[in-house]
Design an enzyme around this catalytic site. Structure first.
Site, PDB file in Angstrom:
ATOM      1  N   ASP A  10      30.939  43.062  48.639  1.00 53.78           N
ATOM      2  CA  ASP A  10      30.403  44.250  47.964  1.00 53.78           C
ATOM      3  C   ASP A  10      30.114  43.909  46.495  1.00 53.78           C
ATOM      4  O   ASP A  10      30.725  44.457  45.598  1.00 53.78           O
ATOM      5  CB  ASP A  10      31.376  45.430  48.075  1.00 53.78           C
ATOM      6  CG  ASP A  10      32.771  45.123  47.536  1.00 53.78           C
ATOM      7  OD1 ASP A  10      33.139  43.919  47.454  1.00 53.78           O
ATOM      8  OD2 ASP A  10      33.492  46.071  47.170  1.00 53.78           O
ATOM      9  N   HIS A  59      40.211  37.652  41.564  1.00 54.36           N
ATOM     10  CA  HIS A  59      40.573  38.119  42.901  1.00 54.36           C
ATOM     11  C   HIS A  59      39.790  37.385  43.992  1.00 54.36           C
ATOM     12  O   HIS A  59      40.359  36.660  44.809  1.00 54.36           O
ATOM     13  CB  HIS A  59      40.320  39.622  43.017  1.00 54.36           C
ATOM     14  CG  HIS A  59      41.130  40.476  42.099  1.00 54.36           C
ATOM     15  ND1 HIS A  59      42.499  40.493  42.121  1.00 54.36           N
ATOM     16  CD2 HIS A  59      40.756  41.350  41.131  1.00 54.36           C
ATOM     17  CE1 HIS A  59      42.943  41.357  41.211  1.00 54.36           C
ATOM     18  NE2 HIS A  59      41.900  41.875  40.602  1.00 54.36           N
TER      19      HIS A  59
END
Length: 310
Positions: free
Chosen positions: A11, A241
């Protein structure tokens, strides 16, 4: 050894862009596709951004448009306060020349895995809706993939959207619970390790100098991300991340793991919590709970600096 074939479910998103550029820069990996999902941005924006990253790299990588909402819950607003209104910080929107693959993301995953059984790794760095839909369409996808690596969850660490909820899992907890219950080799790269890996402004400035195209793009995008971390976490830099999930595939020795069955809470204040469930009867998830943070940081920087992108 031939490079590992991977699909990234994404995303994008600033740290997604880092992960994609990393995968494109690593000769040990062959990025054979991207599938898109809502989360950091809408799915339409995610598809546009994934196509832009493929064109930035000059690679004809298929991009399949994915789920636009969670399985059960209403969608949350995009995280524009983290990634900017268009997903890449203050970089304005731009239309790519390419067009998405005609297949929806979950069918793309099923068909690509079936065409090359045991060869493709799936690295998921967004909400897990596409993965759950793929399992629903053809449960054989669980044995056709070489393995699945998920950036998400908080096993023994605090969450980042609630006390125990991490954003990717929280955005579609029902899908995440299906994915954790499936019979496939699954590795989780949670906040327990990703919040230990930090890059600084100097790190990205050096990437921009070494690789003006891809590195310059990341350096421009990450300035917005730095602002979010400065305001909410009180430090100069950013957590890495999504790149950590890619590095888990290429350099597993940089992580300490435990095999733990997991469930995901889907309701109430605990919605989105990834909870240990030793008596659930589920196949254990390989959970990354320790990390050589400096080793991961160096691998990210060195790979992009030494890679073949402009």
């Amino acid at each position: 050894m031939p490079p590992k074939k991977i699909i990234i479910d994404t995303d994008p998103g600033i740290d997604d862009a880092m992960a994609i550029v990393l995968a494109l820069s690593d000769p040990r990996l062959d990025l054979v596709g991207m599938t898109t999902v809502f989360g950091n941005v809408t799915t339409a924006t995610a598809t546009r951004n994934a196509l832009r990253l493929a064109e930035l790299a000059g690679r004809p990588i298929p991009v399949a448009h994915g789920a636009e909402a969670p399985l059960v819950l209403a969608p949350q607003p995009p995280a524009d306060f983290v990634h900017g209104p268009e997903g890449f910080g203050d970089i304005p929107a731009a239309e790519p020349q390419g067009r998405p693959d005609p297949r929806p993301a979950h069918r793309f995953l099923v068909e690509e895995a079936a065409a090359r059984p045991g060869e493709i790794w799936l690295v998921a760095v967004g909400p897990l809706t596409n993965l759950a839909l793929a399992l629903d369409e053809d449960p054989a996808v669980a044995r056709n993939l070489a393995g699945v690596i998920v950036m998400g969850g908080a096993v023994r660490a605090p969450g980042n959207v609630s006390a125990r909820g991490e954003a990717n899992i929280w955005n579609d907890p029902h899908a995440a619970d299906r994915v954790f219950a499936a019979d496939w080799p699954l590795t989780l790269v949670p906040l327990d390790v990703t919040t230990q890996v930090i890059c600084t402004a100097a790190d990205f400035a050096a990437l921009s100098e070494a690789r003006p195209g891809a590195g310059g793009f990341l350096n421009a995008a990450v300035q917005f991300y730095f602002g979010f971390h400065r305001r909410t976490r009180g430090f100069e830099g950013c957590y890495m991340h999504d790149p950590s999930a890619v590095i888990r595939l290429t350099d597993p020795g940089l992580f300490r793991t435990e095999d733990i069955p997991l469930i995901v809470h889907t309701q109430g204040d605990d919605a989105g919590r990834s909870a240990e469930a030793p008596d659930s009867g589920r196949r254990p998830v390989t959970c990354c709970l320790g990390v050589d943070a400096e080793g991961v940081r160096r691998r990210f920087l060195d790979t992009i600096r030494e890679g073949g992108l402009p």
